[in-house]
Design an enzyme around this catalytic site. Structure first.
Site, short mmCIF file in Angstrom:
data_model
loop_
_atom_site.label_atom_id
_atom_site.label_comp_id
_atom_site.label_asym_id
_atom_site.label_seq_id
_atom_site.Cartn_x
_atom_site.Cartn_y
_atom_site.Cartn_z
N ASN A 135 0.80 -1.22 0.00
CA ASN A 135 0.00 0.00 0.00
C ASN A 135 0.84 1.28 0.00
OD1 ASN A 135 0.68 -0.77 2.69
ND2 ASN A 135 -0.87 0.61 3.50
N LYS A 158 12.34 -7.20 1.56
CA LYS A 158 11.42 -7.83 0.61
C LYS A 158 10.22 -6.93 0.40
CE LYS A 158 7.86 -10.54 0.86
NZ LYS A 158 7.09 -10.17 -0.37
N PRO A 159 10.09 -6.36 -0.81
CA PRO A 159 8.86 -5.63 -1.12
C PRO A 159 7.75 -6.61 -1.44
CG PRO A 159 10.29 -5.63 -3.03
CD PRO A 159 11.03 -6.36 -1.94
N ASP A 160 6.52 -6.12 -1.40
CA ASP A 160 5.40 -6.97 -1.81
C ASP A 160 5.54 -7.31 -3.29
OD1 ASP A 160 2.43 -7.74 -0.75
OD2 ASP A 160 2.41 -7.29 -2.89
N GLU A 231 3.88 -3.16 12.55
CA GLU A 231 2.66 -2.37 12.51
C GLU A 231 1.63 -3.18 11.74
OE1 GLU A 231 1.01 1.38 10.16
OE2 GLU A 231 2.67 1.93 11.50
N CYS A 265 -3.21 1.62 6.97
CA CYS A 265 -3.41 1.04 8.30
C CYS A 265 -3.99 2.05 9.28
CB CYS A 265 -2.08 0.51 8.83
SG CYS A 265 -1.39 -0.88 7.93
#
Length: 492
Positions: A135, A158-160, A231, A265
């Protein structure tokens, strides 16, 4: 090596392919990171600082390039993409200036005045693993890496898999700013493969994502006895007091609920409006929501873009449909915007959401908010605190009254007459969640110090604390006890 295909959620078009790293390739990256970290940890903090200040300048100079790739990967509007650029630039500047102070050895009170000299040193933990979400692919990757790097650690990130190109471009920019090879490595791949391996190899784990995955990663960190910060999810409340300015609050609630298409979030998913102001606030909020400009493209005039994928839009649709089928009332929105693209959904306001609706307690993570009229401030606080989540809250109204309400909310951050940005952007203050919204904190001094180990060094002069070999133990105990009683009396 197999690859992952990255597509644009707005059009479904192909952006590119990235490697799907294996566990072996991930472990190899950690081996390189450990070698690089040995040298990096001896680099003077002043040099690390200058690298981050250059990152700050380069990011602002090349922001258009970052805005384009962030939008292409996420579908968000340009204003929300700029929030990421701004956040990383400010974070780099903040921690670049804070690091020398935070990492300097600190003298503390010794065991015996004049005879004991005690310092606390800060050493890097080693290699920090960061698992970042889709996001905010720039902000929630680099803003966590910056303090870890300044503390002398190497980072494996690690990115999504939906948004890898933003992180890869950020790594290139850090290299251009002067970061040595292998000190930051971006590993593309899936969570069950690369993410799991990172959790089992790193010396500290930072994760942003769902509460369910956070529990799994926390269990791995606990078994390994390494530091862990996360988070996680939120079901964030907004309280409208009778003293609130209606027009300002309505505009603020739109930003609080629908920024980044609600995929945030800390965005608002619940509104509790006092009955005394409800008849004025609700129509103003609906009107402001319906005036939003929604659509694709890189223009600055768009208020909201698409969701991350058609699959995620379907999940949001199902939550709304379930609530409506159980008796909720739709005030506006509630429909897919197929005419704009496969992942667009209208900003949605519901009321009368029953407790058995999944949307009542579950995080929606989309442009949907449930509004409830309450009869008192006490009821608003009680309703706000019902959730097991405790990430962020917002209170609108007279500042003195709002501050009293804020101190009763079981959340990590409270914004008064703002949705979430005021607390998030206050980088000197800790940011994180209570309850099921996470553990640990980013931002503030702890946002950097968590990536260090404390080492206490104490120098004893003269008499040993265990007593002189020439003094009987019983006599030593009597003298020390008398000194302690005398010292306590002096401090009364």
């Amino acid at each position: 090596m197999t690859t992952l295909t990255v597509t644009c959620p707005v059009t479904g078009s192909h952006i590119g392919d990235v490697p799907a790293h294996s566990p072996a390739a991930t472990r190899d990256a950690f081996s390189r990171a450990r070698l690089a970290q040995q040298s990096w940890s001896t680099t003077p903090v002043s040099q690390r600082k200058q690298i981050m200040l250059r990152l700050h300048d380069l990011l602002l100079e090349r922001q258009a390039e970052f805005l384009d790739i962030i939008q292409d990967e996420t579908g968000k509007n340009r204003g929300s993409a700029f929030d990421e650029v701004l956040d990383v630039a400010v974070t780099a500047r903040h921690y670049a200036h804070a690091a020398p102070r935070l990492l300097r050895p600190r003298q503390v009170r010794g065991a015996v005045p004049l005879l004991t000299r005690t310092h606390v040193e800060r050493a890097p933990v080693g290699v920090v693993g960061i698992i970042a979400p889709w996001n905010y692919p720039l902000s929630l990757a680099l803003s966590d890496a910056i303090p870890a790097l300044l503390a002398g650690n190497a980072v494996v990130l690690k990115p999504d898999e939906k948004t890898p190109f933003t992180a890869l471009l950020a790594a290139d920019l850090l290299a251009e700013a002067g970061l040595p090879d292998d000190v930051l490595q971006v590993l593309t791949g899936t969570g069950p493969v690369v993410g799991d391996t990172i959790a089992r190899e790193c010396d500290y784990l930072m994760f942003t994502g769902s509460t369910a995955v956070g529990r799994e990663l926390g269990a791995i960190a606990g078994q390994r006895l390494i530091g862990f910060s996360a988070e996680l999810g939120g079901k964030n409340p907004l309280i409208v007091l009778p003293s609130a300015d209606v027009a300002r609050t309505a505009r603020g609630a739109v930003a609080a609920c629908f920024a980044n298409s609600g995929q945030l979030c800390i965005s608002i998913e619940r509104i509790y409006v006092h009955r005394d102001i409800a008849d004025d606030f609700i129509p103003a909020f609906v009107e402001a929501t319906e005036a939003m400009r929604i659509g694709p493209g890189h223009e600055w005039s768009t208020d909201m873009g698409s969701l991350i994928s058609p699959e995620h839009r379907l999940q949001v649709e199902e939550l709304v449909s379930d609530a409506l089928s159980r008796g909720a009332t739709l005030l506006t929105g509630g429909r897919a915007l197929d005419e704009l693209g496969p992942a667009f959904y209208s900003p949605t306001i519901l009321t009368d959401v029953p407790t058995d609706a999944h949307l009542f307690g579950e995080e929606t993570f989309g442009p949907v908010v449930a509004l409830t009229i309450v009869d008192s401030v006490d009821e608003a606080v009680a309703r706000a605190n019902e959730s097991p989540y405790g990430l962020n809250a917002s209170v609108w109204g007279d500042v003195a009254e709002a501050r009293r309400v804020a101190s009763r909310l079981k959340v990590g951050t409270v914004n008064i007459n703002e949705g979430f940005a005021a607390a998030w952007a206050s980088l000197d203050a800790p940011m994180g969640g209570w309850g099921q919204s996470g553990v640990g904190r980013r931002h503030g001094d702890s946002g950097l110090l968590k990536y260090t180990e404390a080492r206490t060094v104490a120098v004893q002069r003269g008499v040993a604390l265990s007593g002189s070999s020439g003094v009987p133990r019983e006599r030593y105990a009597q003298v020390v006890s008398t000194a302690l009683r005398y010292g306590r009396a002096l401090l009364r």
